[in-house]
Scaffold this active site. Structure first.
Site, PDB file in Angstrom:
ATOM      1  N   ASP A  14      -5.914 -33.348  14.379  1.00 54.98           N
ATOM      2  CA  ASP A  14      -6.644 -32.174  13.890  1.00 54.98           C
ATOM      3  C   ASP A  14      -5.740 -30.975  13.630  1.00 54.98           C
ATOM      4  OD1 ASP A  14      -8.936 -33.714  14.211  1.00 54.98           O
ATOM      5  OD2 ASP A  14      -9.167 -33.081  16.284  1.00 54.98           O
ATOM      6  N   GLY A  16      -4.467 -30.223  10.714  1.00 57.35           N
ATOM      7  CA  GLY A  16      -4.666 -29.715   9.347  1.00 57.35           C
ATOM      8  C   GLY A  16      -3.909 -30.562   8.320  1.00 57.35           C
ATOM      9  N   LYS A  17      -3.753 -31.845   8.638  1.00 55.11           N
ATOM     10  CA  LYS A  17      -2.987 -32.736   7.761  1.00 55.11           C
ATOM     11  C   LYS A  17      -3.620 -32.850   6.372  1.00 55.11           C
ATOM     12  CE  LYS A  17      -3.423 -35.848  10.988  1.00 55.11           C
ATOM     13  NZ  LYS A  17      -3.834 -35.086  12.193  1.00 55.11           N
ATOM     14  N   LYS A  19      -5.396 -30.711   4.579  1.00 54.21           N
ATOM     15  CA  LYS A  19      -5.085 -29.567   3.709  1.00 54.21           C
ATOM     16  C   LYS A  19      -3.654 -29.647   3.207  1.00 54.21           C
ATOM     17  CE  LYS A  19      -3.723 -24.912   3.332  1.00 54.21           C
ATOM     18  NZ  LYS A  19      -3.868 -23.485   3.438  1.00 54.21           N
ATOM     19  N   GLY A  41     -10.202 -37.522  10.446  1.00 54.79           N
ATOM     20  CA  GLY A  41     -11.090 -36.689   9.636  1.00 54.79           C
ATOM     21  C   GLY A  41     -10.229 -35.619   8.999  1.00 54.79           C
ATOM     22  N   HIS A  42      -9.839 -35.833   7.754  1.00 54.37           N
ATOM     23  CA  HIS A  42      -8.913 -34.908   7.101  1.00 54.37           C
ATOM     24  C   HIS A  42      -9.681 -34.012   6.133  1.00 54.37           C
ATOM     25  CE1 HIS A  42      -5.239 -37.649   8.135  1.00 54.37           C
ATOM     26  NE2 HIS A  42      -5.912 -37.251   9.183  1.00 54.37           N
ATOM     27  N   GLY A 301     -17.992 -34.466  15.420  1.00 53.68           N
ATOM     28  CA  GLY A 301     -18.732 -33.231  15.695  1.00 53.68           C
ATOM     29  C   GLY A 301     -18.562 -32.717  17.115  1.00 53.68           C
ATOM     30  N   ARG A 304     -13.981 -29.376  20.392  1.00 53.04           N
ATOM     31  CA  ARG A 304     -12.612 -29.704  20.798  1.00 53.04           C
ATOM     32  C   ARG A 304     -12.200 -28.868  21.991  1.00 53.04           C
ATOM     33  NH1 ARG A 304     -10.794 -29.284  14.586  1.00 53.04           N
ATOM     34  NH2 ARG A 304     -11.468 -31.348  13.906  1.00 53.04           N
TER      35      ARG A 304
HETATM   36  P1  IMO Z   1      -7.064 -36.847  12.713  1.00 56.04           P
HETATM   37  O1  IMO Z   1      -6.341 -37.757  11.781  1.00 56.04           O
HETATM   38  C1  IMO Z   1      -8.115 -35.926  16.808  1.00 56.04           C
HETATM   39  C2  IMO Z   1      -8.621 -39.276  19.593  1.00 56.04           C
HETATM   40  C3  IMO Z   1      -9.999 -39.540  20.120  1.00 56.04           C
HETATM   41  C4  IMO Z   1      -9.663 -40.142  21.473  1.00 56.04           C
HETATM   42  C5  IMO Z   1      -8.428 -40.961  21.172  1.00 56.04           C
HETATM   43  C6  IMO Z   1      -8.692 -42.425  20.890  1.00 56.04           C
HETATM   44  O2  IMO Z   1      -8.287 -36.222  12.161  1.00 56.04           O
HETATM   45  O3  IMO Z   1      -6.133 -35.853  13.327  1.00 56.04           O
HETATM   46  P2  IMO Z   1      -9.782 -43.779  18.885  1.00 56.04           P
HETATM   47  O4  IMO Z   1     -11.042 -43.566  18.119  1.00 56.04           O
HETATM   48  O5  IMO Z   1      -8.555 -43.724  18.050  1.00 56.04           O
HETATM   49  O6  IMO Z   1      -9.838 -44.997  19.763  1.00 56.04           O
HETATM   50  O7  IMO Z   1      -9.709 -42.539  19.915  1.00 56.04           O
HETATM   51  O8  IMO Z   1      -7.825 -40.358  20.046  1.00 56.04           O
HETATM   52  N1  IMO Z   1      -8.517 -39.234  18.117  1.00 56.04           N
HETATM   53  C7  IMO Z   1      -8.341 -38.121  17.397  1.00 56.04           C
HETATM   54  N2  IMO Z   1      -8.314 -36.826  17.786  1.00 56.04           N
HETATM   55  N3  IMO Z   1      -7.941 -36.225  15.517  1.00 56.04           N
HETATM   56  C8  IMO Z   1      -7.936 -37.518  15.113  1.00 56.04           C
HETATM   57  O9  IMO Z   1      -7.614 -37.854  13.872  1.00 56.04           O
HETATM   58  C9  IMO Z   1      -8.192 -38.528  16.069  1.00 56.04           C
HETATM   59  N4  IMO Z   1      -8.306 -39.867  16.017  1.00 56.04           N
HETATM   60  C10 IMO Z   1      -8.489 -40.296  17.280  1.00 56.04           C
HETATM   61  O10 IMO Z   1     -10.738 -38.358  20.238  1.00 56.04           O
HETATM   62  O11 IMO Z   1      -9.306 -39.134  22.386  1.00 56.04           O
HETATM   63 MG    MG Z   2      -9.712 -35.128  13.210  1.00 58.47          MG
END
Ligand code: IMO
Ligand code: MG
Length: 421
Positions: A14, A16-17, A19, A41-42, A301, A304
């Site tokens: 999270d 901000g990749k 953007k 979730g980008h 949702g 954080r």
């Molecule tokens: P982006 O790409 C933030 C976290 C989950 C959990 C742990 C394992 O948007 O940055 P999983 O579903 O992979 O088995 O979950 O990793 N997690 C993320 N936290 N951004 C993400 O993706 C995440 N993808 C998984 O909340 O703690």
């Molecule tokens: Mg995310």
């Protein structure tokens, strides 16, 4: 020739990749996702359009860009179809811009069930997974049971699907978990037919041919370095290699082709799900970061967890990835803070250290350095020279602490709220 640049998150995801990849993709004809799946979730925003991408690379909004879903990705056809249908309604010609590697692994509906059952069985020690089936799908990949995108083209795909599903049903018997083994199956099979209308390629040959033609690639990481399966706070991690070497693994490009490594970090920290977070704030300041930064999961949702910037963790991520340039996000969230703290080390038991401890369960107390807040709105600033002194000091301190320059400063979600130094 170093034609593959990598953008990845240096914290817990999270950062901000979405953007940044969208902004940078103007200069790259090829954008590629190399690991993770719809746990990502980008978010991308331009003009009145805002969009959250889960499995499609964030270069998809740029005309003429090829977006590769690499072999290292785990792929949910239902989520992909939903995403592409929305993109099409915005006029994005998805079949011209997206290609999928045959070697990417498929997330079955029962993988998601296993994720849910496994988390439920862990009770308080749950990972906090996004429940998208990521872990179970990677387990089947390394366990050599998985089904891949290329398999959907084979005549016996339905029976192979049934065989894997039956393995899952047998595995699920150990959990006391209620579920419907047929749930979402019909929808999933329809989505598979939809996926067949996209170019399905030998991803490693495809990307290397583009590189041979002189095209540059932007590899887009998902999650963050502190969630890496090897280097993150195990077991509170995701199941893939989120660090730079994952780009080679997940695309089939040679390590020698990697050029710039852009490391993205937020001016503070967030984490969603369980696991250590030394600088976490449980007070009003934490709540202020959450509200001002809209720190609620783009995929789930969930609110954080929020806290101060953690230099030992950032330095660790820079080391693991060989970061050549930093990209700093969301400092504008702290515009009206009187003071801003940064962890520069930790007390672990009776020891002081600037290293991330091995022991995930260790009691870690951060050692903070305080900075004076800049108390000015940053989000409208487009020229580096107009940045307040206190903010420049904050950046200079980070650069000195981790040994890498901050090359891009993002001061808002929109494409043009970006300062390139
Ligand atoms: P982006 O790409 C933030 C976290 C989950 C959990 C742990 C394992 O948007 O940055 P999983 O579903 O992979 O088995 O979950 O990793 N997690 C993320 N936290 N951004 C993400 O993706 C995440 N993808 C998984 O909340 O703690
Ligand atoms: Mg995310």
């Amino acid at each position: 020739m170093k034609q593959v640049d990598v953008v990845l998150g240096l914290q817990w995801g999270d950062e901000g990749k979405g953007k940044i990849v969208d902004v940078l993709s103007e200069k790259y004809p090829v954008v590629a996702r190399f690991q993770g799946g719809p746990n990502a979730g980008h978010s991308i925003q331009f003009g009145n359009t805002s969009f959250v991408l889960h499995s499609v690379p964030s270069g998809v909004f740029r005309e003429g860009t090829v977006n590769i879903i690499g072999n290292g990705v785990v792929f949910d056809p239902i989520i992909f179809r939903e995403e592409c249908t929305q993109l099409e309604s915005l006029g994005v010609p998805v079949r011209e811009r997206i290609v999928i590697s045959k070697k990417a692994h498929l997330i079955l509906p029962t993988h998601r069930t296993i994720d849910a059952a496994s988390e439920a069985s862990k009770g308080k020690s749950k990972i906090g997974s996004t429940l998208k089936g990521i872990g179970p799908t990677y387990m089947d990949k390394t366990g050599r049971n998985g089904l891949r995108i290329g398999d959907i083209l084979s005549f016996d795909f339905p029976s192979r699907f049934e065989a894997l599903k039956n393995k899952h049903i047998a595995y699920l018997k150990q959990f006391n978990f209620q579920y419907d083994p047929e749930a979402n199956q019909e929808q999933w099979m329809e989505a598979i037919e939809y996926v067949k209308t996209f170019p399905i390629v030998d991803g490693e040959y495809y990307i290397n041919s583009l590189i041979a033609e002189g095209k540059t690639v932007l590899a887009e990481g998902a999650q963050g370095s502190m969630l890496d399966v090897d280097f993150g706070s195990y077991p509170f991690v995701t199941s893939s290699t989120t660090t730079c070497s994952g780009a080679c693994l997940g695309l089939g490009v040679a390590p020698s082709s990697i050029g710039n490594v852009f490391g993205i970090f937020k001016a503070y920290c967030t984490r969603v799900g369980s696991g250590p977070f030394p600088t976490e704030l449980f007070d009003e300041t934490g709540e202020k970061l959450r509200q001002a930064g809209h720190e609620f999961g783009a995929t789930t949702g969930r609110p954080r967890r929020t806290g101060w910037l953690d230099i030992p963790a950032l330095r660790y991520a820079v080391m693991l990835n060989g970061v050549t340039g930093l990209i700093m996000m969301k400092a504008d969230v702290m515009d009206d803070f009187d003071t801003i703290k940064v962890a520069v080390g930790y007390n672990v038991g009776s020891e002081e250290t600037d290293r991330v401890p091995y022991d995930t369960y260790a009691e870690v107390t951060p050692i903070y350095k305080e900075f004076k807040g800049w108390k000015k709105p940053l989000s409208g600033i487009r020229d580096e020279k107009e940045l307040p002194t206190e903010f420049k000091d904050y950046i200079a301190f980070i650069e000195k602490s981790v040994g890498v320059p901050v090359k891009i400063i993002s001061l808002g979600p929109d494409r043009d709220q970006t300062i390139v130094r």
